[in-house]
Design an enzyme around this catalytic site. Structure first.
Site, PDB file in Angstrom:
ATOM      1  N   SER A   1       0.818  -1.223   0.000  1.00 16.73           N
ATOM      2  CA  SER A   1       0.000   0.000   0.000  1.00 16.73           C
ATOM      3  C   SER A   1       0.851   1.271   0.000  1.00 16.73           C
ATOM      4  O   SER A   1       1.828   1.384   0.745  1.00 16.73           O
ATOM      5  CB  SER A   1      -0.907   0.006   1.237  1.00 16.73           C
ATOM      6  OG  SER A   1      -1.582   1.240   1.297  1.00 16.73           O
TER       7      SER A   1
ATOM      8  N   THR B   1      -8.746  -2.026   3.260  1.00 15.82           N
ATOM      9  CA  THR B   1      -8.535  -2.486   1.890  1.00 15.82           C
ATOM     10  C   THR B   1      -8.787  -3.981   1.794  1.00 15.82           C
ATOM     11  O   THR B   1      -9.205  -4.619   2.776  1.00 15.82           O
ATOM     12  CB  THR B   1      -7.131  -2.060   1.383  1.00 15.82           C
ATOM     13  OG1 THR B   1      -7.044  -2.356  -0.018  1.00 15.82           O
ATOM     14  CG2 THR B   1      -6.002  -2.761   2.117  1.00 15.82           C
TER      15      THR B   1
ATOM     16  N   LYS C   1     -13.129  -4.901   3.036  1.00 14.79           N
ATOM     17  CA  LYS C   1     -14.032  -3.753   2.867  1.00 14.79           C
ATOM     18  C   LYS C   1     -15.495  -4.097   3.168  1.00 14.79           C
ATOM     19  O   LYS C   1     -16.259  -3.231   3.577  1.00 14.79           O
ATOM     20  CB  LYS C   1     -13.921  -3.212   1.445  1.00 14.79           C
ATOM     21  CG  LYS C   1     -12.671  -2.404   1.193  1.00 14.79           C
ATOM     22  CD  LYS C   1     -12.698  -1.826  -0.203  1.00 14.79           C
ATOM     23  CE  LYS C   1     -11.534  -0.901  -0.430  1.00 14.79           C
ATOM     24  NZ  LYS C   1     -11.592  -0.257  -1.746  1.00 14.79           N
TER      25      LYS C   1
ATOM     26  N   ASN D   1     -14.358   1.881   3.162  1.00 15.10           N
ATOM     27  CA  ASN D   1     -12.904   2.038   2.961  1.00 15.10           C
ATOM     28  C   ASN D   1     -12.293   3.003   3.967  1.00 15.10           C
ATOM     29  O   ASN D   1     -11.075   3.205   3.978  1.00 15.10           O
ATOM     30  CB  ASN D   1     -12.574   2.463   1.521  1.00 15.10           C
ATOM     31  CG  ASN D   1     -12.809   3.950   1.292  1.00 15.10           C
ATOM     32  OD1 ASN D   1     -13.590   4.580   1.995  1.00 15.10           O
ATOM     33  ND2 ASN D   1     -12.132   4.510   0.299  1.00 15.10           N
TER      34      ASN D   1
ATOM     35  N   ASP E   1     -14.616   5.954  -2.069  1.00 16.51           N
ATOM     36  CA  ASP E   1     -14.184   5.539  -3.414  1.00 16.51           C
ATOM     37  C   ASP E   1     -15.000   6.204  -4.527  1.00 16.51           C
ATOM     38  O   ASP E   1     -14.443   6.618  -5.546  1.00 16.51           O
ATOM     39  CB  ASP E   1     -14.290   4.012  -3.573  1.00 16.51           C
ATOM     40  CG  ASP E   1     -13.126   3.278  -2.906  1.00 16.51           C
ATOM     41  OD1 ASP E   1     -12.060   3.903  -2.704  1.00 16.51           O
ATOM     42  OD2 ASP E   1     -13.278   2.079  -2.599  1.00 16.51           O
TER      43      ASP E   1
ATOM     44  N   ALA F   1     -17.784  -6.059 -10.408  1.00 18.96           N
ATOM     45  CA  ALA F   1     -19.004  -5.857  -9.617  1.00 18.96           C
ATOM     46  C   ALA F   1     -18.692  -5.947  -8.129  1.00 18.96           C
ATOM     47  O   ALA F   1     -19.553  -6.270  -7.324  1.00 18.96           O
ATOM     48  CB  ALA F   1     -20.057  -6.896 -10.012  1.00 18.96           C
ATOM     49  N   GLY F   2     -17.444  -5.661  -7.755  1.00 11.61           N
ATOM     50  CA  GLY F   2     -17.052  -5.671  -6.343  1.00 11.61           C
ATOM     51  C   GLY F   2     -17.341  -4.323  -5.697  1.00 11.61           C
ATOM     52  O   GLY F   2     -18.084  -3.491  -6.244  1.00 11.61           O
TER      53      GLY F   2
HETATM   54  P1  NAP Z   1     -13.430  -6.771  -4.899  1.00 11.92           P
HETATM   55  O1  NAP Z   1     -14.604  -6.309  -4.111  1.00 11.92           O
HETATM   56  O2  NAP Z   1     -12.665  -7.954  -4.450  1.00 11.92           O
HETATM   57  O3  NAP Z   1     -13.963  -7.050  -6.410  1.00 11.92           O
HETATM   58  C1  NAP Z   1     -13.085  -7.554  -7.374  1.00 11.92           C
HETATM   59  C2  NAP Z   1     -13.795  -7.561  -8.725  1.00 11.92           C
HETATM   60  O4  NAP Z   1     -12.847  -8.000  -9.716  1.00 11.92           O
HETATM   61  C3  NAP Z   1     -14.971  -8.539  -8.793  1.00 11.92           C
HETATM   62  O5  NAP Z   1     -15.907  -8.046  -9.703  1.00 11.92           O
HETATM   63  C4  NAP Z   1     -14.295  -9.808  -9.346  1.00 11.92           C
HETATM   64  O6  NAP Z   1     -15.168 -10.648 -10.041  1.00 11.92           O
HETATM   65  C5  NAP Z   1     -13.325  -9.194 -10.332  1.00 11.92           C
HETATM   66  N1  NAP Z   1     -12.199 -10.084 -10.583  1.00 11.92           N
HETATM   67  C6  NAP Z   1     -11.246 -10.463  -9.685  1.00 11.92           C
HETATM   68  N2  NAP Z   1     -10.331 -11.262 -10.283  1.00 11.92           N
HETATM   69  C7  NAP Z   1     -10.751 -11.398 -11.581  1.00 11.92           C
HETATM   70  C8  NAP Z   1     -10.251 -12.109 -12.697  1.00 11.92           C
HETATM   71  N3  NAP Z   1      -9.123 -12.851 -12.604  1.00 11.92           N
HETATM   72  N4  NAP Z   1     -10.901 -12.018 -13.871  1.00 11.92           N
HETATM   73  C9  NAP Z   1     -12.042 -11.273 -13.972  1.00 11.92           C
HETATM   74  N5  NAP Z   1     -12.573 -10.577 -12.950  1.00 11.92           N
HETATM   75  C10 NAP Z   1     -11.936 -10.638 -11.765  1.00 11.92           C
HETATM   76  O7  NAP Z   1     -12.360  -5.615  -5.081  1.00 11.92           O
HETATM   77  P2  NAP Z   1     -12.622  -4.036  -5.186  1.00 11.92           P
HETATM   78  O8  NAP Z   1     -12.430  -3.414  -3.863  1.00 11.92           O
HETATM   79  O9  NAP Z   1     -13.884  -3.814  -5.920  1.00 11.92           O
HETATM   80  O10 NAP Z   1     -11.370  -3.583  -6.083  1.00 11.92           O
HETATM   81  C11 NAP Z   1     -11.309  -3.867  -7.468  1.00 11.92           C
HETATM   82  C12 NAP Z   1      -9.999  -3.305  -8.039  1.00 11.92           C
HETATM   83  O11 NAP Z   1      -9.993  -1.894  -7.909  1.00 11.92           O
HETATM   84  C13 NAP Z   1      -8.756  -3.817  -7.307  1.00 11.92           C
HETATM   85  O12 NAP Z   1      -7.742  -4.015  -8.259  1.00 11.92           O
HETATM   86  C14 NAP Z   1      -8.393  -2.662  -6.384  1.00 11.92           C
HETATM   87  O13 NAP Z   1      -7.004  -2.618  -6.106  1.00 11.92           O
HETATM   88  C15 NAP Z   1      -8.814  -1.482  -7.232  1.00 11.92           C
HETATM   89  N6  NAP Z   1      -9.119  -0.306  -6.395  1.00 11.92           N
HETATM   90  C16 NAP Z   1      -8.301   0.761  -6.511  1.00 11.92           C
HETATM   91  C17 NAP Z   1      -8.548   1.885  -5.748  1.00 11.92           C
HETATM   92  C18 NAP Z   1      -7.641   3.072  -5.895  1.00 11.92           C
HETATM   93  O14 NAP Z   1      -7.561   3.881  -4.967  1.00 11.92           O
HETATM   94  N7  NAP Z   1      -6.967   3.224  -7.012  1.00 11.92           N
HETATM   95  C19 NAP Z   1      -9.645   1.921  -4.859  1.00 11.92           C
HETATM   96  C20 NAP Z   1     -10.461   0.801  -4.778  1.00 11.92           C
HETATM   97  C21 NAP Z   1     -10.185  -0.323  -5.546  1.00 11.92           C
HETATM   98  P3  NAP Z   1     -16.038 -11.774  -9.280  1.00 11.92           P
HETATM   99  O15 NAP Z   1     -17.253 -11.076  -8.764  1.00 11.92           O
HETATM  100  O16 NAP Z   1     -16.315 -12.753 -10.363  1.00 11.92           O
HETATM  101  O17 NAP Z   1     -15.154 -12.337  -8.183  1.00 11.92           O
END
Ligand code: NAP
Length: 280
Positions: free
Chosen positions: A15, A62, A66, A87, A102, A128-129
């Site tokens: 992080s 994170t 979350k 978050n 976010d 869709a997370g």
């Molecule tokens: P999350 O709740 O775990 O959701 C992950 C999402 O990605 C789900 O839709 C999941 O699909 C999909 N996914 C995971 N692995 C995959 C794969 N191999 N192929 C296709 N789809 C996949 O995570 P989140 O909090 O929403 O975060 C999502 C991304 O955004 C992460 O990379 C995180 O680091 C990034 N993010 C960045 C910031 C920033 O400040 N820049 C802030 C928040 C998040 P399923 O539903 O099928 O599991």
């Protein structure tokens, strides 16, 4: 007495939030410090009890906590409740309050880096997370014309779509299977909210052909700062926004939620950029 803040996740050593927030506290001349707390899943309940016992004023949350963190909080803001993910946690009068920055962080980052209106646009969101839900709600509130959401697990997409439709507004919301991306007309704006493209997570989240006519592409992933998706989009002349911009603005909103002071954005950005150059 110094005030302590931090980030809870597992793993969390990657992080950049400690670098960004400690730079902000120094610039604001606050006697405050921000640490990374790597908490094993079986220790999460203990860690949350310890926040109040140790007088920790706030934490970011994170992956993978979350959603799970909500059961340890006394209350959540409407924003965090709707998104179903937290978050940012603030300790106030002996209570832990959950919030989510976010969605608002995405909007601020978008306005600063892309600067084009969202109203009426057709947006394709991959994922869709928790992050996708935060961005989706923000986009619908901003009055986009159409939102198509595609995810690996269709059931999760259908849940968000149902909730967005119930929330009302004029946006047409549709769930798509990933296979539909092969023949989908290019959207006005494409957003990746999956880890695809992160170091060690390989490939593009959409077929390359979809990028040929997509004018704006955003990736929430920030390691590396220029992901394969952003690189491919830039090759077609698209405007792009990377996850580092979201990290900055969601972090700035957490800082303001905790301290009640404006975040020193330039200092925070300089700290993030410096850390990324060191890592490259
Ligand atoms: P999350 O709740 O775990 O959701 C992950 C999402 O990605 C789900 O839709 C999941 O699909 C999909 N996914 C995971 N692995 C995959 C794969 N191999 N192929 C296709 N789809 C996949 O995570 P989140 O909090 O929403 O975060 C999502 C991304 O955004 C992460 O990379 C995180 O680091 C990034 N993010 C960045 C910031 C920033 O400040 N820049 C802030 C928040 C998040 P399923 O539903 O099928 O599991």
């Amino acid at each position: 007495m110094p005030a302590l803040f931090g980030i809870i996740g597992y793993p969390v050593h990657h992080s950049l939030s400690p670098i960004m927030h400690n730079a902000a506290f120094r610039a604001a001349r606050l006697d405050s410090y921000y640490l990374a707390f790597e908490v094993e899943p079986r220790r999460l309940a203990d860690a949350m009890r310890a926040l109040l016992a140790l007088g920790i004023r706030g934490v970011n949350v994170t992956i993978p906590y979350k959603e799970r963190i909500r059961r340890y909080l006394d209350a959540c803001t409407t924003e965090a409740d709707w998104i179903g993910a937290v978050n940012t946690v603030a300790a106030r009068n002996g209570r832990l309050i959950g919030h989510n920055t976010d969605g608002a962080g995405f909007l601020q980052a978008y306005r600063k880096t892309i600067g084009l209106p969202l109203r009426g646009q057709r947006v394709l969101l991959i994922g869709a997370g928790g992050a996708a839900r935060a961005v989706a709600m923000t986009l619908v509130r901003e009055g986009i014309g159409e939102l198509q959401i595609a995810n690996r697990t269709p059931a999760r997409t259908h849940t968000i779509v149902r909730r967005l439709r119930r929330a009302g507004g004029g946006t047409v919301v549709e769930a798509l299977g990933l296979s539909a991306l092969r023949t989908l007309p290019a959207p006005d704006l494409l957003i990746n909210a999956t880890p695809l493209g992160m170091k060690g997570h390989g490939a593009l989240p959409v077929p390359r052909t979809l990028l040929a006519h997509t004018p704006i592409v955003c990736d929430l992933v920030y390691t590396p700062p220029i992901t394969p998706l952003l690189r491919a989009a830039r090759e077609t002349g698209a405007k792009t926004m990377g996850g580092l911009n979201l990290l900055l603005h969601q972090g700035a909103l957490s800082f303001e939620y905790w301290t009640g002071r404006p975040a020193p954005l330039k200092i925070m950005w300089a700290a993030l950029s410096h850390a990324c150059r060191q890592e490259a």
